[in-house]
Write a protein that holds these residues in place. Structure first.
Motif, PDB file in Angstrom:
ATOM      1  N   ARG A 194      13.962  -4.411  -5.315  1.00  0.00           N
ATOM      2  CA  ARG A 194      14.163  -3.150  -6.019  1.00  0.00           C
ATOM      3  C   ARG A 194      13.342  -3.084  -7.306  1.00  0.00           C
ATOM      4  NH1 ARG A 194      15.559   1.772  -4.171  1.00  0.00           N
ATOM      5  NH2 ARG A 194      14.991   2.987  -6.018  1.00  0.00           N
ATOM      6  N   LEU A 210       6.603   1.949   0.571  1.00  0.00           N
ATOM      7  CA  LEU A 210       7.860   2.518   0.107  1.00  0.00           C
ATOM      8  C   LEU A 210       8.673   3.166   1.216  1.00  0.00           C
ATOM      9  CD1 LEU A 210       6.704   4.142  -3.262  1.00  0.00           C
ATOM     10  CD2 LEU A 210       8.262   2.202  -2.992  1.00  0.00           C
ATOM     11  N   GLU A 236      13.712   7.662  -0.777  1.00  0.00           N
ATOM     12  CA  GLU A 236      13.813   8.648  -1.851  1.00  0.00           C
ATOM     13  C   GLU A 236      12.471   8.903  -2.535  1.00  0.00           C
ATOM     14  OE1 GLU A 236      14.810   4.654  -3.873  1.00  0.00           O
ATOM     15  OE2 GLU A 236      15.011   5.612  -1.904  1.00  0.00           O
ATOM     16  N   VAL A 266      10.090  -1.696  -6.237  1.00  0.00           N
ATOM     17  CA  VAL A 266      10.259  -0.286  -5.894  1.00  0.00           C
ATOM     18  C   VAL A 266      10.315   0.569  -7.154  1.00  0.00           C
ATOM     19  CG1 VAL A 266      11.865   1.410  -4.921  1.00  0.00           C
ATOM     20  CG2 VAL A 266      11.346  -0.697  -3.664  1.00  0.00           C
ATOM     21  N   ASP A 267      11.133   0.183  -8.115  1.00  0.00           N
ATOM     22  CA  ASP A 267      11.275   0.963  -9.342  1.00  0.00           C
ATOM     23  C   ASP A 267       9.962   1.030 -10.120  1.00  0.00           C
ATOM     24  OD1 ASP A 267      13.916   1.430  -8.730  1.00  0.00           O
ATOM     25  OD2 ASP A 267      14.692  -0.176 -10.025  1.00  0.00           O
ATOM     26  N   ALA A 288      12.428   2.638   0.534  1.00  0.00           N
ATOM     27  CA  ALA A 288      12.786   3.588  -0.521  1.00  0.00           C
ATOM     28  C   ALA A 288      12.470   5.005  -0.076  1.00  0.00           C
ATOM     29  CB  ALA A 288      12.043   3.249  -1.816  1.00  0.00           C
TER      30      ALA A 288
END
Length: 341
Positions: free
Chosen positions: A198, A234, A240, A201-202, A238
């Motif tokens: 994560r 991603l 989103e 990802v962030d 992820a």
């Protein structure tokens, strides 16, 4: 002629071109140029990375199995005894002073994994090569912090070559502590979800939110290349990210065949099918020999100075084979998605 038939003819021509240009070793040649538009003097530069990119793209293209198989044989032959890869090939004069890097390692390993080939990288080696934020270092070099037994063995061997390795960092814009966004995206692509993913990802999402695609990585400044790498990494972990990246893709204006193909594939990662007119433009750009024109894909780095200045990149890398493979990926995936819709 219906567009599906046009794509079939384009794929046949493109594969024939690539088959004629693949070296006996399985490598797909790449060149460097002092100019971004690749219109100056071109120099052959035996390298691992472009062949890994070509093999990935051709994995989507029907009829490319022999080309990919030979490319994989080449890539496996460039693996070192610890299961890592470098940018340059073993017969390149720059191979010896070059440390392994995660960009090449992860892109090669991802291709091998996709084809169920042996010799993929040990994930522990990759995961251990992170900073205190949980982001991946670009270079695999000795560090003071504990990095785990697997990576420590690699670093101990490098201690015997410290003078040579230091020379590499002295004459290039590379730095031992480099943390680069596209490199992190390619690590995420190779590993998928892992404990701590994560943080990566962030990091990538923040870059997209801030619109920093052209400055987030020392080795890549083309936003189409950056979004291509971000999208494929991603999307599985992820979803989103679609709300952030899709407006950028829909408003992008590609300037050449490479950027157009990267855009088509990036959209397809998110389930969006480009307009037929875009594919028509891509088909029109194919040349009589089956290839698409040479365009730069990455460059030799930009030194960042304490006052915020960034040097101009130099040189640029690209190849007709790489552009052609990426165009074939876009066409094959678009045709498949359109038929499935």
């Amino acid at each position: 002629m219906p567009i599906d038939d046009q794509i079939g003819c384009a794929i046949t021509g493109g594969l024939a071109f690539l088959a004629g240009n693949q070296l006996d070793s399985g490598e797909l040649p790449v060149v460097t140029c002092e100019r971004r538009d690749m219109q100056g003097a071109l120099t052959l530069d035996p390298s691992v990375f472009p062949t890994a990119l070509v093999a990935h793209s051709l994995g989507f293209v029907p009829g490319a199995e022999d080309l990919v198989g030979r490319a994989i044989d080449f890539l496996r032959g460039q693996r070192d005894e610890y299961g890592l890869w470098r940018h340059w090939t073993r017969d390149n004069p720059m191979f010896r002073p070059l440390p392994p890097d995660l960009d090449d390692t992860c892109c090669v390993s991802a291709v091998l994994a996709q084809r169920n080939a042996p010799d993929t990288v040990d994930p522990a080696l990759i995961i251990a090569n992170r900073d205190h934020r949980g982001l991946f270092y670009t270079w695999v070099v000795p560090r003071l912090r504990w990095t785990g037994p697997a990576l420590r063995r690699v670093m101990l061997r490098q201690l015997r070559h410290q003078l040579v390795i230091r020379g590499f960092f002295r004459i290039t814009s590379a730095e031992p502590g480099d943390v680069d966004a596209v490199v992190n995206a390619n690590c995420l692509f190779a590993l998928g979800a892992f404990p701590g993913h994560r943080a990566v990802v962030d990091y990538l999402l923040d870059i997209l939110r801030d619109g920093c695609e052209t400055t987030c990585d020392k080795w890549y400044d083309n936003p189409f290349v950056v979004r291509y790498a971000f999208s494929r990494s991603l999307r599985p972990v992820a979803p989103e990210a679609e709300d952030i990246i899709m407006p950028r893709l829909l408003s992008a204006k590609p300037a050449n065949a490479l950027e157009r193909a990267l855009l088509v594939s990036s959209m397809l990662d998110w389930g969006r099918v480009a307009e037929e007119a875009t594919i028509g433009e891509l088909l029109e750009e194919q040349r009589e020999d089956g290839s698409w024109p040479l365009h730069s894909f990455y460059h030799g780095g930009r030194r960042r100075w304490p006052d915020g200045r960034i040097d101009d990149p130099f040189p640029y890398w690209g190849s007709t084979a790489l552009t052609t493979a990426i165009c074939l990926e876009a066409l094959a995936r678009w045709r498949q998605a359109r038929g499935a819709a």
